[in-house]
Design an enzyme around this catalytic site. Structure first.
Site, PDB file in Angstrom:
ATOM      1  N   LYS A   1       0.814  -1.222   0.000  1.00  0.00           N
ATOM      2  CA  LYS A   1       0.000   0.000   0.000  1.00  0.00           C
ATOM      3  C   LYS A   1       0.843   1.265   0.000  1.00  0.00           C
ATOM      4  CE  LYS A   1      -4.342  -1.811   1.751  1.00  0.00           C
ATOM      5  NZ  LYS A   1      -5.290  -1.910   2.850  1.00  0.00           N
TER       6      LYS A   1
ATOM      7  N   ARG B   1      -3.318  -9.909   5.611  1.00  0.00           N
ATOM      8  CA  ARG B   1      -3.779  -9.997   4.213  1.00  0.00           C
ATOM      9  C   ARG B   1      -2.661  -9.476   3.309  1.00  0.00           C
ATOM     10  NH1 ARG B   1      -6.367  -6.729   0.482  1.00  0.00           N
ATOM     11  NH2 ARG B   1      -8.001  -7.746  -0.733  1.00  0.00           N
TER      12      ARG B   1
HETATM   13  C1  9MG Z   1     -10.318  -5.589   0.160  1.00  0.00           C
HETATM   14  N1  9MG Z   1      -9.276  -4.973   0.970  1.00  0.00           N
HETATM   15  C2  9MG Z   1      -8.288  -4.144   0.526  1.00  0.00           C
HETATM   16  N2  9MG Z   1      -7.512  -3.758   1.552  1.00  0.00           N
HETATM   17  C3  9MG Z   1      -8.028  -4.360   2.663  1.00  0.00           C
HETATM   18  C4  9MG Z   1      -7.684  -4.359   4.021  1.00  0.00           C
HETATM   19  O1  9MG Z   1      -6.686  -3.626   4.473  1.00  0.00           O
HETATM   20  N3  9MG Z   1      -8.421  -5.086   4.875  1.00  0.00           N
HETATM   21  C5  9MG Z   1      -9.482  -5.813   4.433  1.00  0.00           C
HETATM   22  N4  9MG Z   1     -10.188  -6.511   5.342  1.00  0.00           N
HETATM   23  N5  9MG Z   1      -9.861  -5.850   3.142  1.00  0.00           N
HETATM   24  C6  9MG Z   1      -9.141  -5.137   2.294  1.00  0.00           C
END
Ligand code: 9MG
Length: 287
Positions: free
Chosen positions: A228, A262
């Site tokens: 990010k 994630r």
């Molecule tokens: C779909 N998505 C994109 N970034 C995300 C994040 O930081 N957390 C979650 N739960 N979904 C995300």
């Protein structure tokens, strides 16, 4: 301490941090857009190859999304979202025993996802769309409630907070209360501070530094910082060169109580978390 969490019929012990691989079936996600689509339709072979590589690298969860949430991304019609996700679940469910998560805010997608064998609903809007709470309850699936200030198209225009930690915490508490009132118990809820969703670098860093405050809710915390902008701001690197920074962020989050990371970069993240696990074994802290 064991912390088994039920994802439908699958259980994961979240005492050890787990890795969720990102599979974006989108044309324009900020990092991997277009890689799983061919002429606008799901490229099944590419999806299976990517999923297999992630599972082999140690992913315990896979998150499937069909609409990008990056600022300025094109809206995807609900029928298109349903078509892509239905096709993806039909390919993945019979082949993989990992937790399959669906990244969506749409009640119609929630209903489809449950029927198609998904195990988790990941909603960046924290079930605020009309009918979302009810559809999530009816699905029987657990939900990840994420904080976002504003809407994806404009959320990074001018995000402001008096006290980002308190505001994110109280938003998530309010959404947990809404879930409980709708019949979704705490045993079905995960929380996510939403790194990069209506937040400047300083806000993201405050949330990362004090993640333990959110973990004190007792609910499992999921975080996503992979590739990010916050990592680009810290390192000066483009998205394709943010793997090391993402692993560092993942390890820092896991040390502060994050249960699920994630990420696009599963193998590197799994390795980073193994270092933390080794250190914690040495410190006599069970994970
Ligand atoms: C779909 N998505 C994109 N970034 C995300 C994040 O930081 N957390 C979650 N739960 N979904 C995300």
């Amino acid at each position: 301490m064991n912390r088994p969490f039920s994802f439908g019929s699958r259980q994961l012990d979240l005492a050890r941090p787990r890795v969720m691989g990102i599979l974006n079936i989108t044309a324009d996600s900020f990092s991997d857009g277009g890689e799983l689509l061919s002429a606008g339709r799901l490229d099944g072979d590419a999806l299976l190859r990517r999923a297999e590589a992630m599972v082999e690298a140690g992913a315990d969860l896979l998150d499937l999304g069909a609409e990008s949430t990056r600022p300025g991304a094109e809206a995807v019609a609900e029928s298109e979202e349903l078509e892509r996700l239905t096709a993806a679940l039909a390919l993945l469910r019979p082949r993989f025993g990992v937790v399959l998560s669906v990244d969506s805010s749409s009640p119609a997608v929630f209903a489809m996802a449950a029927a198609a064998g998904a195990d988790l609903l990941n909603d960046v809007r924290a079930l605020r769309r009309t009918g979302a709470l009810e559809a999530a309850r009816e699905s029987g699936l657990p939900v990840c409630l994420m904080h976002m200030q504003g809407e994806p198209g404009t959320m990074q225009d001018d995000p402001r907070y008096h006290d980002v930690l308190a505001e994110v915490g109280s938003f998530l508490s309010e959404r947990v209360a809404a879930c409980e009132a709708a019949g979704i118990g705490r045993d079905r809820i995960l929380l996510d501070p939403g790194f990069g969703f209506g937040k400047r670098l300083e806000h993201n860093l405050t949330l990362l530094a004090d993640l333990q405050a959110l973990a004190a809710s007792g609910l499992p915390i999921l975080v996503g910082m992979s590739r990010k902008r916050m990592l680009g701001e810290l390192t000066g690197r483009p998205t394709s060169e943010r793997v090391a920074a993402g692993v560092a962020a993942a390890v820092l989050a896991a040390e502060r109580g994050a249960a699920i990371i994630r990420t696009h970069d599963v193998a590197a993240t799994v390795d980073g978390l193994k270092v933390l696990e080794g250190l914690n074994r040495k410190r006599g802290r069970q994970m």
